[in-house]
Design an enzyme around this catalytic site. Sequence first.
Site, PDB file in Angstrom:
ATOM      1  N   HIS A   1      -1.291   0.880 -60.031  1.00 42.57           N
ATOM      2  CA  HIS A   1      -1.753  -0.036 -61.073  1.00 42.57           C
ATOM      3  C   HIS A   1      -2.932   0.536 -61.838  1.00 42.57           C
ATOM      4  CE1 HIS A   1      -0.233  -2.093 -57.465  1.00 42.57           C
ATOM      5  NE2 HIS A   1       0.615  -2.587 -58.335  1.00 42.57           N
TER       6      HIS A   1
HETATM    7  S1  FES Z   1      -4.121   0.429 -58.236  1.00 41.79           S
HETATM    8 FE1  FES Z   1      -2.953  -1.091 -57.248  1.00 41.79          FE
HETATM    9  S2  FES Z   1      -2.654  -0.138 -55.331  1.00 41.79           S
HETATM   10 FE2  FES Z   1      -3.843   1.334 -56.323  1.00 41.79          FE
END
Ligand code: FES
Lengths: 172, 684
Positions: free
Chosen positions: A137
């Site tokens: 993410h």
């Molecule tokens: S940014 Fe969501 S798990 Fe690493």
Amino acid sequence: MSSAGPTRRDFLFVATGAVGAIGAAATLVPLIAQMNPDSSTVAAGAPIEVDLAPITQGQAIKVFWRGKPIYIEHRSKSEIEAARNVDVASLPDPQADQARVKAGHDQWLVVIGICTHLGCIPIARQGDFGGFFCPCHGSHYDTSGRIRQGPAPANLAIPPYAFLSDSKIRIG
Amino acid sequence: MSGQSTYQPRSRFMQWMEARLPVMGLVHSSFVAYPTPRNLNYWWTFGGILSFMLVVQIVTGIVLVMHFTPHVDMAFNSVEHIMRDVNYGWLLRYLHSNGASMFFLACYIHMFRGMYYGSYKEPREVLWILGVIIYLLMMATGFMGYVLPWGQMSFWAATVITNLFSAIPIVGDPVVTWLWGGYAVGNPTLQRFFSLHYLLPFAIAGVVVLHVWALHVVGQNNPTGIEPTSDKDTLPFTPYATVKDAFFLAMFAIVFAWFVFYIPNYLGHPDNYIPANPGVTPVHIVPEWYYLPFYAILRAIPNKLLGVIALFSSIAILAFLPWLDTSRVKSANYRPLYRQFFWLFVIVCVGLGWLGSKPAEGGYVIASRLLTAWYFLHFIVVLPLLGFIEKPRALPMSISESVLKGKGAAALLAAIVLAGLAGFARPATAAEQVAPPRVNWSFAGPFGNYDRAQLQRGFKIYREICQSCHSLSLLSLRNLGETGGPDFSPPQVASIAAEYKVKDGPNDQGEMFERAGRPADRFPAPFPNEQAARAANGGALPPDLSVIAKARGYERGFPWFVIDAVTQFQEHGPDYIVAVLTGYADPPANFKLAAGAAYNRYFPGNAIGMPKPLSDGIVTYTDGTPQTADQYAKDVTAFLMWAAEPHLEARKRIGFQTMIFLIVLAGLLYFIKKKVWSHLHDHA
Ligand code: FES
């Protein structure tokens, strides 16, 4: 019989209910405990030793301890400087680089390679801050493994470890 | 008779709910207001007990599956992993394995009760047939569960039972191959049995729902066998039946706990602690005790196909019972002739069970044939005829008028069932075997504990003598420091571990290497594989010693095996091991000893491949214990008992707590039951 009934009977019901409740609770103990790590798993989680000698500057290795990937990075001068030339107070999870490495072994960064967002494995030496980048993410960590940008709330965790010699550590 | 919903929800929310989904009304009419005959005796509590056992089996089963690996290479070890490493794993597994026996015990009592009181007769035919279906499903489930630990008995039970289907003409062999998923019992068989063993209990639960539903439509039978005619004849299920059921369930749980905590392997067979070996069948293979009567029927018939047909008919015939019994009177209390034939039938069933545990030879076969014949005659001839011949006693006008009788009979039934249960437990082993002398073990009895010093000495013997040939593959070095064992301190464990060489690797160069052992390592085996072990030992394979103390035993014979269940004598294995270790002697003049073998008084067949391992003074004790072969044998055996049952102390400790708890609970429930019912006796 029935005149003496109510209180005696109430007591009996309460006592039985209490004993039954104790039994039910005790029955839950093994049913819950069996899902905790068993003793072979616990034994396999004993500390491990890692030889640092083969890791050249600028290199990172990944070892496993208790099923978790541990990044061991041999940082360059510039990477250390980059990590220290930051206003600590401005960080999402303020922590000085000095607090994240062992004194006298500043070139060695040892972190648990698990993103503090939702547990993906960040890629070493990537992202906007040259530290770690989590592709899941989009969390960016710096060369000290601190969160700088993205949804992760905290810095990469430091596992318990100690230097046995200049080129050997024990994790755990 | 179906429960009429008189349930009036009190709260607004419950009224709203009830108008949309009348669950509470259903529960209320089925388990609260439901009218039960007022004269039910304790034999009627076994339906509730069976429901409880089904729940116990499903819950412990689901938990065991979290740790079990259904693969031929790992199944046996994963069961041992449960017994050793999983938190309370030994408890969950013993609950499940003994739970199966308790389930069948309760089921048999429930069935005999139905037969005695004619509970299968109109209007309860469908109720009875559903029960027979549940019983069939239980048998299939129990059998497949027994296969899962993948011991010798598991494997050979799977082979023998699946081979029953090979008796089918023409398609028999393809059917068996299809059942196996191979050309012999193997991994595909184990995996499908595992899948079905998980599925069938839920099928049982489904049929149980139908069974209870049918029961609630036609109502319960009762000891008089006459149907309730007025409200005076019945009582609401709650509290009357509920407290009675609860009290007797607690009593039953005490028996269950006795088996689980004190004699957990009593109903099992030592051979099932030997990993499955497709190349060697144990000398006497017997099914679990609850299948023994049918096994006897199978073996009584000298023709393969007919034997299998007899086996299946003996179960199928139960479904026709409602029509085979022609008498219109239900309860045996009012059928003087049937009552005698009923008890004869019980004795025949127990007798068949006993014969099923005996070798199929000589007088046993003849007796099996006679009893098998009677088993079928009872259904086909006796029951239909009795209805015409027998002159029943006068039935009471109503239930409330009747007087309860038959308590003596009840006690007799209990005694017979218990004796039968115990009788099945230990099948015959080779008759020529001499019984080993009894040894006084510190770990025997309800409060027995291991003697730490003895375990440490025993480990020394293992390390200096046994280890050169025998592996201890299920144990880890860390076990030496765990509570309830030899209790070495962590530094001691670490230094013992470091003395072992362990194979590890591959390293970065792709090579295997040796390193010093660590506590988390398994005990390294003395030989890299079976072939090497055989080659070094004149062709004989020195058995792994991890569970040897539970994998060996000897027959105690009647009446000792019954007494053993009460005295908790469980040390057959250790006694036998001591006897073998010290039983070396010169062979009698007429005894031909094979080359490389030694004569041993206690070893079955007397010719043992292992040379005499212990003699006085070969191991040095530092604590002043006599350095005799006898003492060595006892010490190493105690160590091996711990190796086989590392949580024995926790088991007995928790067992004691559980017993106290259950006795208090049963006592309280008894007084509640008395209170609730006394009220009734005053005004009835
Ligand atoms: S940014 Fe969501 S798990 Fe690493």
